[in-house]
Design a protein around this motif. Structure first.
Motif, PDB file in Angstrom:
ATOM      1  N   TRP A   1      -6.612  -6.545 -23.163  1.00  0.00           N
ATOM      2  CA  TRP A   1      -5.412  -5.955 -22.794  1.00  0.00           C
ATOM      3  C   TRP A   1      -5.582  -4.304 -22.879  1.00  0.00           C
TER       4      TRP A   1
ATOM      5  N   HIS B   1       0.521 -22.325 -16.506  1.00  0.00           N
ATOM      6  CA  HIS B   1       0.140 -22.774 -17.677  1.00  0.00           C
ATOM      7  C   HIS B   1      -0.011 -24.360 -17.662  1.00  0.00           C
TER       8      HIS B   1
ATOM      9  N   HIS C   1      -2.956 -15.626  -9.706  1.00  0.00           N
ATOM     10  CA  HIS C   1      -1.601 -14.805  -8.930  1.00  0.00           C
ATOM     11  C   HIS C   1      -0.921 -16.029  -8.097  1.00  0.00           C
TER      12      HIS C   1
ATOM     13  N   GLU D   1       4.024 -13.352  -9.295  1.00  0.00           N
ATOM     14  CA  GLU D   1       3.409 -13.892 -10.558  1.00  0.00           C
ATOM     15  C   GLU D   1       2.125 -13.444 -10.678  1.00  0.00           C
TER      16      GLU D   1
ATOM     17  N   PHE E   1      -1.328 -12.814 -13.762  1.00  0.00           N
ATOM     18  CA  PHE E   1      -1.659 -13.157 -15.169  1.00  0.00           C
ATOM     19  C   PHE E   1      -3.076 -12.942 -15.231  1.00  0.00           C
TER      20      PHE E   1
ATOM     21  N   GLY F   1      -6.007 -13.878 -18.344  1.00  0.00           N
ATOM     22  CA  GLY F   1      -6.503 -14.662 -19.426  1.00  0.00           C
ATOM     23  C   GLY F   1      -7.781 -15.145 -19.407  1.00  0.00           C
TER      24      GLY F   1
ATOM     25  N   TRP G   1      -4.918 -22.274 -21.284  1.00  0.00           N
ATOM     26  CA  TRP G   1      -5.443 -20.913 -21.726  1.00  0.00           C
ATOM     27  C   TRP G   1      -5.895 -20.720 -22.977  1.00  0.00           C
TER      28      TRP G   1
ATOM     29  N   VAL H   1      -3.489 -15.731 -22.306  1.00  0.00           N
ATOM     30  CA  VAL H   1      -2.880 -15.549 -21.162  1.00  0.00           C
ATOM     31  C   VAL H   1      -1.789 -14.370 -21.366  1.00  0.00           C
ATOM     32  N   ARG H   2      -1.913 -13.397 -20.493  1.00  0.00           N
ATOM     33  CA  ARG H   2      -0.782 -12.196 -20.568  1.00  0.00           C
ATOM     34  C   ARG H   2      -0.329 -12.053 -19.382  1.00  0.00           C
ATOM     35  N   LYS H   3       1.099 -11.928 -18.989  1.00  0.00           N
ATOM     36  CA  LYS H   3       1.729 -11.579 -17.636  1.00  0.00           C
ATOM     37  C   LYS H   3       1.879  -9.906 -17.375  1.00  0.00           C
TER      38      LYS H   3
END
Length: 237
Positions: A7, A106, A155, A165, A167, A169, A181, A184-186
């Motif tokens: 990130w 998820h 996406h 949305e 993400f 990850g 995952w 995972v990061r939004k």
């Protein structure tokens, strides 16, 4: 941990900002062009959003064109597809695309996805040493892939009300029905903050200098001026 390292690297370079920009532009373009009243269905949105997202990413990463001056991504991002799946790489991190149903990021099942996505989900994860590649009958990743960490940008979007949305990850091969995952990061505007791609330059000074001081200018309140004019009119002045 890997999640923070990835990130921080992709964030500081502006890669994540470009990813978010392309996703927003692609979503608005697709939703603005396709109407459910005209007969377009979820499949139409899915195919179109994937294709337009790919094109927008090539644009924001300046693939095949001269990048904008001051962009820290200048010449740094390359197109790096994997077995025909569109990918973009910065440093050792390659990002592939995956569209999901809105709100279901998820519960993705990588073991039921394409052979390429299955292989990506089987990557060796250093924070879980027992995991290893097991290609079976699927397509093997190229030899140089061991030096590349392949991530997935998931996406989706909802039409009414409009919600996005996005993400990034590392997928987990979840044939056991477990987590989709490893991490995972939004990606949201709030999580991204200021865009490092938008360079600020000092204000250019004029080529000549005027030694004369500016004449002071007083701004008048229009309401006060109007009242004074009205008073003068009543007094006959």
């Amino acid at each position: 941990m890997e999640a923070e390292e990835v990130w921080d690297f992709l964030h500081e370079t502006g890669f994540l900002h470009a990813l978010h920009q392309a996703h927003e532009e692609a979503t608005l373009a697709v939703l603005g062009a396709l109407s459910r009243n005209a007969g377009f269905k979820e499949r139409s949105y899915g195919t179109s959003s994937f294709d337009v997202f790919e094109s927008r990413l090539d644009r924001v990463f300046h693939i095949g064109e001269d990048p904008a001056p001051g962009d820290p991504l200048r010449g740094q991002v390359v197109r790096d597809d994997l077995n025909g799946s569109p990918g973009w790489r910065l440093g050792k991190y390659r990002v592939l695309l995956k569209r999901h149903r809105f709100g279901e990021v998820h519960v993705l099942r990588w073991d039921r996805d394409s052979p390429t996505k299955q292989d990506v989900a089987r990557q060796t994860y250093t924070e879980n040493p027992q995991m290893a590649f097991d290609f079976g009958d699927s397509f093997p990743l190229p030899p140089e892939a061991s030096e590349v960490v392949t991530l997935v940008a998931a996406h989706s979007a909802a039409e009414a009300p409009l919600e996005l949305e996005l993400f990034v990850g590392r997928p987990r091969f979840n044939s056991d029905g477990g987590e989709a995952w490893w991490w995972v990061r939004k990606i949201t505007p709030e999580a991204l903050g200021p865009d490092p791609r938008k360079s600020t330059f000092p204000e250019q000074q004029p080529l000549w200098a005027d030694p004369a001081e500016d004449v002071p200018v007083l701004l008048r309140d229009h309401k006060v001026a109007g009242q004074r004019q009205h008073t003068l009119s009543e007094s006959g002045q």
